[in-house]
Motif scaffolding. Structure first.
Motif, short mmCIF file in Angstrom:
data_model
loop_
_atom_site.label_atom_id
_atom_site.label_comp_id
_atom_site.label_asym_id
_atom_site.label_seq_id
_atom_site.Cartn_x
_atom_site.Cartn_y
_atom_site.Cartn_z
N THR A 35 0.60 -1.27 -0.04
CA THR A 35 -0.11 0.17 -0.09
C THR A 35 0.64 1.21 0.14
O THR A 35 0.64 2.31 -0.55
N ALA A 36 1.86 1.15 0.83
CA ALA A 36 2.92 2.33 0.81
C ALA A 36 3.24 2.89 -0.63
O ALA A 36 3.41 3.76 -0.98
N ARG A 37 3.64 1.64 -1.41
CA ARG A 37 4.36 1.74 -2.51
C ARG A 37 3.27 2.23 -3.56
O ARG A 37 3.45 3.27 -4.41
N GLU A 38 1.91 1.88 -3.44
CA GLU A 38 1.01 2.24 -4.26
C GLU A 38 0.89 3.82 -4.19
O GLU A 38 0.79 4.62 -5.07
N VAL A 39 0.84 4.24 -3.03
CA VAL A 39 0.42 5.62 -2.72
C VAL A 39 1.53 6.46 -3.20
O VAL A 39 1.39 7.57 -3.90
N LEU A 40 2.82 6.19 -2.92
CA LEU A 40 4.20 7.09 -3.09
C LEU A 40 4.24 6.93 -4.76
O LEU A 40 4.56 7.88 -5.31
N GLU A 41 3.90 5.70 -5.40
CA GLU A 41 4.19 5.84 -6.94
C GLU A 41 3.18 6.43 -7.81
O GLU A 41 3.50 7.19 -8.49
N THR A 42 1.94 6.59 -7.09
CA THR A 42 0.70 7.31 -7.79
C THR A 42 1.00 8.70 -7.52
O THR A 42 0.81 9.40 -8.54
N ASN A 43 1.20 9.18 -6.39
CA ASN A 43 0.96 10.41 -5.93
C ASN A 43 2.12 11.42 -6.24
O ASN A 43 2.24 12.38 -6.15
N VAL A 44 3.50 10.63 -6.20
CA VAL A 44 4.83 11.36 -6.20
C VAL A 44 5.57 10.83 -7.43
O VAL A 44 5.76 11.75 -8.18
N LEU A 45 5.86 9.63 -7.81
CA LEU A 45 6.54 9.24 -8.73
C LEU A 45 5.86 9.58 -10.24
O LEU A 45 6.51 9.97 -11.08
N GLY A 46 4.43 9.33 -10.19
CA GLY A 46 3.79 9.43 -11.46
C GLY A 46 3.93 10.95 -11.94
O GLY A 46 4.41 11.16 -13.27
N PRO A 47 3.65 12.07 -11.36
CA PRO A 47 4.06 13.45 -11.65
C PRO A 47 5.13 13.51 -12.04
O PRO A 47 5.35 14.29 -13.09
N VAL A 48 6.41 13.04 -11.61
CA VAL A 48 7.59 13.28 -11.91
C VAL A 48 7.77 12.86 -13.24
O VAL A 48 8.44 13.45 -14.05
N LEU A 49 7.43 11.26 -13.33
CA LEU A 49 7.92 10.88 -14.85
C LEU A 49 6.90 11.50 -15.97
O LEU A 49 7.82 11.64 -16.85
#
Length: 254
Positions: free
Chosen positions: A105-119
């Motif tokens: 769940t932690a990875r889902e939140v951080l990948e979607t909310n943080v990594l996604g906008p960066v990429l």
């Protein structure tokens, strides 16, 4: 002021199949955008939105991946090659009590909310109009006023606040503006997605309404209004700002 401020402009809205993203896509289309590219992981929900206006272009993509970012870029290139507005709306909320924290769940939140906008920003930046392009990030009041059992979500939205201010400073010399909208409680599917029943959701909203000075939670369309206003040419001197839309909870110290 024109009643079609986005005429002949191309817009990308992530998480465009439901809630704030859906409302924003329809708002940009109504305000004259020639192409509103909506992305998300659920093809059927994007198709439903696309049926509501001919300017809306659905692109099924996971923007937490480079492949997904490439798919969005290809859609922009297929609609003139220049992007005018990028709205980072895709995001997930998950309850994350520290005592029962699930790493997946932690990875889902951080990948979607943080990594996604960066990429996605990195991939689309060469296509973004310069000068004149604009980014609007959808954050949350949780980014500056975190609550219990939502530490990872709040941390991810604090990161979005940081992106907004940092990217605004970095991209200003290129004439690209970056702002964010930080909603409070909004009637979206996020609560049902966390396992709450319809009765529980309505009970939550009823309880929250007593804490909101203006007496109710927001509708997606009300948040979309501020997303379009921050993106339109009339806001040409506004950058690096985080606009809280929460019915007065911040000022009341809630």
């Amino acid at each position: 002021m024109s009643d079609k401020p986005f005429a002949e402009r191309t817009v990308v809205v992530t998480g465009g199949g439901t809630g704030i993203g859906r409302a924003s896509a329809l708002a940009f289309a109504a305000l004259g955008a020639s192409a509103v590219i909506v992305t998300g992981r659920r093809k059927e929900r994007l198709a439903e939105v696309a049926e509501l206006h001919p300017a809306i272009v659905p692109v099924t993509a996971d923007v937490t991946t480079e492949t997904g970012a490439d798919a969005v870029a290809e859609a922009v290139e297929g609609h003139g090659g220049t992007l005018d507005v990028l709205v980072h709306n895709a995001g997930v909320f998950r309850f994350t009590p520290l005592t029962g924290l699930d790493p997946a769940t932690a990875r889902e939140v951080l990948e979607t909310n943080v990594l996604g906008p960066v990429l996605l920003t990195r991939r689309l930046l060469p296509l973004l109009r310069s000068p004149g392009g604009t980014l609007v990030l959808v954050s949350s009041r949780g980014g500056h006023n975190p609550g219990p059992e939502s530490s990872l979500y709040s941390a991810s939205k604090a990161a979005v606040h940081s992106f907004t201010r940092s990217w605004a400073a970095e991209l200003a010399p290129r004439g690209i503006r970056v702002n964010a909208v930080a909603p409070g409680f909004v009637r979206t599917e996020a609560y049902a997605a966390n396992g709450l029943s319809e009765e529980q959701v309505e009970g939550l909203f009823a309880g929250v309404a007593h804490s909101v000075p203006l007496g109710r939670v927001a509708l997606p369309e009300e948040i979309a209004t501020w997303i379009t206003r921050l993106a339109e040419p009339a806001s040409a001197l506004v950058t690096g700002q985080i606009l809280t839309v929460d019915g007065g909870m911040d000022v009341a110290g809630k």
